[in-house]
Design an enzyme around this catalytic site. Structure first.
Site, PDB file in Angstrom:
ATOM      1  N   GLU A  33      14.029  44.430 -24.982  1.00 15.85           N
ATOM      2  CA  GLU A  33      13.590  45.019 -25.927  1.00 15.85           C
ATOM      3  C   GLU A  33      13.899  46.214 -26.434  1.00 15.85           C
ATOM      4  O   GLU A  33      12.384  47.177 -26.713  1.00 15.85           O
ATOM      5  CB  GLU A  33      12.379  44.943 -25.999  1.00 15.85           C
ATOM      6  CG  GLU A  33      12.180  43.598 -26.049  1.00 15.85           C
ATOM      7  CD  GLU A  33      10.695  43.107 -26.153  1.00 15.85           C
ATOM      8  OE1 GLU A  33       9.737  43.497 -25.689  1.00 15.85           O
ATOM      9  OE2 GLU A  33       9.452  41.487 -26.021  1.00 15.85           O
ATOM     10  N   GLU A  73      11.303  35.003 -24.547  1.00 15.05           N
ATOM     11  CA  GLU A  73      10.368  35.125 -23.906  1.00 15.05           C
ATOM     12  C   GLU A  73       9.326  34.291 -24.390  1.00 15.05           C
ATOM     13  O   GLU A  73       9.550  34.796 -25.848  1.00 15.05           O
ATOM     14  CB  GLU A  73       9.997  36.502 -23.274  1.00 15.05           C
ATOM     15  CG  GLU A  73      10.190  37.074 -23.056  1.00 15.05           C
ATOM     16  CD  GLU A  73       9.816  39.417 -22.018  1.00 15.05           C
ATOM     17  OE1 GLU A  73       9.316  38.753 -22.847  1.00 15.05           O
ATOM     18  OE2 GLU A  73      10.712  39.496 -21.952  1.00 15.05           O
ATOM     19  N   GLU A 132       1.308  44.549 -15.938  1.00 13.91           N
ATOM     20  CA  GLU A 132       0.832  43.361 -16.668  1.00 13.91           C
ATOM     21  C   GLU A 132       0.064  42.074 -15.511  1.00 13.91           C
ATOM     22  O   GLU A 132       0.679  41.084 -15.626  1.00 13.91           O
ATOM     23  CB  GLU A 132       2.155  42.050 -16.980  1.00 13.91           C
ATOM     24  CG  GLU A 132       3.204  43.306 -18.017  1.00 13.91           C
ATOM     25  CD  GLU A 132       3.810  43.365 -18.320  1.00 13.91           C
ATOM     26  OE1 GLU A 132       4.725  42.557 -17.761  1.00 13.91           O
ATOM     27  OE2 GLU A 132       4.295  43.610 -19.919  1.00 13.91           O
TER      28      GLU A 132
HETATM   29  C1  GAL Z   1       7.532  41.553 -23.636  1.00 13.29           C
HETATM   30  C2  GAL Z   1       8.475  42.250 -22.403  1.00 13.29           C
HETATM   31  C3  GAL Z   1       7.890  42.227 -21.592  1.00 13.29           C
HETATM   32  C4  GAL Z   1       5.951  41.835 -20.690  1.00 13.29           C
HETATM   33  C5  GAL Z   1       6.421  40.825 -22.090  1.00 13.29           C
HETATM   34  C6  GAL Z   1       4.363  40.516 -21.913  1.00 13.29           C
HETATM   35  O1  GAL Z   1       7.276  42.622 -24.763  1.00 13.29           O
HETATM   36  O2  GAL Z   1       9.823  41.408 -22.708  1.00 13.29           O
HETATM   37  O3  GAL Z   1       8.486  42.725 -20.657  1.00 13.29           O
HETATM   38  O4  GAL Z   1       6.576  42.845 -20.994  1.00 13.29           O
HETATM   39  O5  GAL Z   1       6.069  41.494 -23.400  1.00 13.29           O
HETATM   40  O6  GAL Z   1       3.910  39.953 -22.820  1.00 13.29           O
END
Ligand code: GAL
Ligand code: ZN
Length: 666
Positions: free
Chosen positions: A142, A310, A358
Site C-alpha cells: 500500500e 486484502e 492490529e
Molecule cells: C491494510 C494494510 C494491512 C492491514 C489492513 C488492516 O491497509 O495493507 O497491512 O493494516 O489494512 O485492515
C-alpha cells in the site's frame, strides 16, 4: 478464480504452521501472501540474512498444493537500519520527522533508502528465483497509506527541483507557465523551489499540482526499481502492487503500466465510513458502488483481471465504528469482486494477531486458531468459485474518464465545501451501475474508440490533445457526456484565456457565461424533459452556439437559462451538464445516453444496494441490502448459483444477460 489468504508465519510458533497451512488447504485456499512487513526477521542484522523460516513455510504451502505470493518488506525498514540512516525518514510539511515505530516511515527520494531497497529486494529475488511455490510478488505494501506519498524532507526538495528542471528546462518557462508574478513568487533558479512546506496561507496552485505530480512519479520510480530487480531474477513471476480504496495521492495508471495486473485492498464496512453518511445496510455490508468503483478502476488501470489482495475477513480495527459485518457478507464480497473482474480474492488475514497494532482486526480464524465468522464464508466462496469456468475479463461498453491531475487541482481549489472529485464521479458511476451497465474507469489518454459511450466528469485541466481525442471520438459516432467545471484550466493549473469549456467549446456547442456554488439553503432546481429535478453543489449558466437546450434553471436567480445542452456532431453527440445532478437527474441523463448509444441495460434502476453485474456471459445479482429480492428471469436462463429468491446479503449467479433480468424487492 480462487481464494487466497494473507499469512504471517513469523507471528506464530513454528509448531503451529503445519496445522494452519493444513486448514488453509481444507478451506480451498490457493494462494498464500507473506512477508510484507518481515524485514527484521529476514535480515535481523545488517548482512545477516535469514530466509530459512520463510523457506519452511513455503515448503508446507507447496506440500498442500498451494502457491505463494511473496512481498518485498520495504514498507517497514527495521530499527537498526533507521539507526544507521536516520536520513531515510520522511518529514511533515512543518519539518517534523515521521519517526520509527509504525510503518511506511521511509522517503521515496532517499538515495540511501534506494540502495537499501536494492539490497533486500535483490537478495530475496535471488534466493527464491527458482522456487516452485513462489508464483509472483507484491511490491512493498500500500504505497502512500497513512498519507505517505508526499514527503517534505531535503532529499525530496532536491529531487523536486531536479524534476522541475527536467519538465521546464529553464526557470523563465516555469515562471511563465505557473504565473509567479502573483504575490511576488518569481524564482531565479530551480534550486530555490521547495516542497510546499508550512506557510502562512495557501500555496501557489501550480506549485501544488506539480508537487503532487512529482510525488506520485517518485513512487512510480521507486516501484519500478523493485520491479526491475525482481524481473531480473525471474521474468516469469508476476509483479503486482496492492492499491487502496479511492486513494487520490498516487496515479495508479502510471504505477500499473508495468504491472502484470493491479491489486487492491477491500474493506467495505470501513471505506463506507470515509464516504459521507452510511446507511445501516452499508455499515453491515458496504456500498456495492463504492467497492465497485475501486474494482473497476484497478481492473482498468492495468487493463487486466485484478486481484483483491486484502479482503475484509470480519470486523476491522481502523474505522471509527466496527460493527460485525452481516452474516454472509464475506462471501458476498468475493463474488462481487469476481463479477467485476477479479481473478483472485485474498482474505486479510488468516488469524487474528495477538501482538501489535492490529489486535482488534479479525482473521478468518480466531487468535486461538478456531474458525471465526469469516471462515465459512471464505470456504463457501472458494468452492462456489471453483465450480465456475475460467472467465474472460469484463467487457465494458462505457468508460468514465478519470484523471489524478484533475483530482489534485480540484482538491486544492474545490470552491464549494461539498465538492469532491470522487463523489462527483460516483454520481454517474452509480447511475450506470444501477442500470446493470459495466464501466471501465480510464485516463483521458486511453483509446476511447471501443466504447459506445463515454462519461467525462469535470475534465478540469485540458489542452488541445484532450479536445482532439474527444472530438474524433464523437465525430466517429461516440456518445459523450461532459460535465460542469470542464475546460476551465490549462495543464499548469492556470485559468484559460477563453471561457469554459475552453478548447471543448467547439464540441459542446455552448460556453459557460457564469458559474456559482449555491448554498444548500438556496433553491437548486431545473427543468429537464418537462420534469423538475434537483441538483447540488454547482451550477453554470450556458450560452448556446450550435447546441440545443435540454434543461433550464427554475428560479435560483437565473430562471430560463440553459443548464444542460446537447450538440450533434458528425455521427455522435455531446451532452454537457452544467450542474451536479442529484440521483434522479443523473439517472435521467444516463438513461438518455444509454438509449442513444443502444447499450443494453435493465429497464429500470435496480433497487438501492442491489446490483446486477455481467462478466463473460454470466450475471451476478448481488444483494448488499437487508431485504430479500426476487428475480424475474427469461425462460432460457439457468441459475448457476443461488435461487430466484435472493436473501439479504446474498447473491445469485445466472447464465443470462443483465438486460433480461428484473429485480423486485419482495
Ligand atoms: C491494510 C494494510 C494491512 C492491514 C489492513 C488492516 O491497509 O495493507 O497491512 O493494516 O489494512 O485492515
Ligand atoms: Zn523525503
Amino acid at each position: 478464480m480462487t481464494i487466497g489468504v494473507c499469512y504471517f508465519p513469523e507471528h506464530w510458533p513454528d509448531e503451529r504452521w503445519r496445522t494452519d497451512i493444513e486448514q488453509m488447504a481444507e478451506a480451498g485456499i490457493e494462494y498464500v501472501r507473506m512477508a510484507e512487513f518481515a524485514w527484521s526477521r529476514l535480515e535481523p542484522e545488517r548482512g545477516e540474512f535469514d530466509f530459512e523460516w520463510l523457506e519452511r513455510a513455503l515448503e508446507l504451502i507447496g506440500e498442500h498444493d498451494m502457491q505463494a505470493v511473496l512481498c518485498t518488506p520495504t514498507a517497514t525498514p527495521p530499527r537498526w537500519l533507521v539507526d544507521e540512516h536516520p536520513e531515510i525518514l520522511q518529514e511533515e510539511p512543518d519539518g517534523t520527522t515521521r519517526h520509527f515505530g509504525s510503518r511506511r516511515h521511509y522517503c521515496f527520494n532517499s538515495p540511501e533508502y534506494a540502495r537499501e531497497t536494492d539490497r533486500i529486494v535483490e537478495r530475496m529475488a535471488d534466493h527464491f528465483s527458482d522456487h516452485p511455490v513462489v508464483a509472483g510478488w507484491q511490491t512493498d505494501n500500500e504505497f502512500g497509506c497513512h498519507g505517505t506519498v508526499r514527503c517534505y524532507c531535503d532529499d525530496c526538495s532536491r529531487a523536486f527541483s531536479e524534476w522541475l528542471r527536467e519538465r521546464y528546462d529553464d526557470i523563465e518557462t516555469l515562471n511563465e507557465e505557473w504565473g509567479t508574478t502573483f504575490w511576488s513568487q518569481r524564482y531565479d533558479a530551480f534550486e530555490q523551489i521547495e516542497p510546499p512546506r508550512h506557510t502562512v496561507t495557501d500555496h501557489h496552485p501550480s506549485l501544488l499540482l506539480d508537487f503532487y505530480r512529482f510525488s506520485s512519479d517518485s513512487v512510480v520510480d521507486y516501484n519500478e526499481r523493485q520491479l526491475d530487480a525482481l524481473k531480473a531474477e525471474n521474468d516469469d513471476w508476476f509483479v503486482t502492487h496492492n492499491f487502496m480504496s479511492h486513494f487520490g495521492a498516487l496515479d495508479s495508471y502510471d504505477v500499473s503500466e508495468r504491472l502484470e495486473f493491479a491489486s487492491w485492498d477491500s474493506y467495505p464496512t470501513g471505506h463506507v465510513q470515509q464516504q459521507g453518511e452510511p446507511s445501516v445496510d452499508e455499515l453491515l455490508a458496504g456500498d456495492p458502488d463504492v467497492v465497485g468503483l475501486d474494482h473497476d478502476l484497478y481492473r482498468s488501470a492495468a487493463n487486466a483481471p485484478f486481484w483483491v489482495m486484502e479482503q475484509q475477513p470480519g470486523d476491522i480495527n481502523w474505522p471509527p465504528y466496527s460493527p460485525q459485518p452481516a452474516e454472509g457478507a464475506m462471501r458476498l464480497w468475493a463474488h462481487h469482486a469476481v463479477a467485476h473482474g477479479a481473478d483472485e480474492v485474498v482474505y486479510f488475514r488468516w488469524r487474528r494477531c495477538r501482538q501489535g497494532q492490529e489486535q482488534y482486526h479479525a482473521g478468518l480464524r480466531n487468535a486461538d486458531g478456531t474458525p471465526a465468522r469469516g471462515y465459512d464464508d471464505a470456504s463457501a466462496a472458494a468452492s462456489e468459485l471453483e465450480e465456475l469456468p475460467a472467465l474472460s475479463n469484463v467487457d465494458a461498453p462505457v468508460a468514465i474518464v478519470h484523471e489524478y491531475d484533475n483530482l489534485w487541482a480540484l482538491d486544492n481549489q474545490p470552491h464549494a465545501p461539498e465538492f469532491d472529485y470522487w463523489s462527483h464521479l460516483e454520481t454517474y458511476y452509480r447511475a450506470l451501475r444501477a442500470r446493470g451497465v459495466s464501466v471501465d474507469i480510464v485516463p483521458p489518454t486511453r483509446d476511447l474508440s471501443s466504447y459506445d459511450a463515454v462519461v467525462a466528469p469535470t475534465l478540469h485541466l485540458v489542452d488541445e490533445n484532450i479536445a482532439d481525442t474527444l472530438q474524433s471520438y464523437t465525430e466517429d459516432g461516440g456518445e459523450l457526456l461532459l460535465t460542469m467545471r470542464s475546460g476551465v484550466k490549462d495543464r499548469a493549473n492556470k485559468l484559460l484565456n477563453e471561457p469554459a469549456p475552453g478548447p471543448l467549446a467547439d464540441i459542446v456547442g455552448a460556453t459557460v457565461t457564469e458559474h456559482g456554488a449555491p448554498h444548500p439553503n438556496m433553491e437548486r432546481v431545473l427543468e429537464y424533459d418537462g420534469e423538475t429535478f434537483e441538483y447540488t453543489v454547482w451550477n453554470e449558466r450556458l450560452e448556446l452556439e450550435s447546441a440545443t437546450v435540454k434543461a433550464t434553471y427554475q428560479g435560483g436567480g437565473a430562471p430560463g437559462t440553459a443548464a444542460i445542452t446537447q450538440n450533434e456532431i458528425g455521427d455522435g453527440c455531446v451532452t454537457y451538464c452544467g450542474v451536479w445532478p442529484e440521483s434522479e437527474l443523473a439517472d435521467a441523463l444516463i438513461s438518455t445516453v444509454l438509449d442513444r448509444a443502444e447499450i443494453p441495460s435493465t429497464d429500470e434502476a435496480l433497487p438501492t444496494n442491489v446490483r446486477a453485474i455481467e462478466r463473460d456471459g454470466y450475471t451476478w445479482v448481488t444483494n448488499f441490502s437487508g431485504e430479500k429480492i426476487t428475480l424475474d428471469l427469461p425462460e432460457h436462463a439457468s441459475i448457476i448459483q443461488g435461487d430466484r429468491r435472493v436473501p439479504e446479503y446474498d447473491l445469485a449467479v445466472l447464465d443470462a444477460p443483465v438486460s433480461s433480468i428484473q429485480v423486485e424487492r419482495k
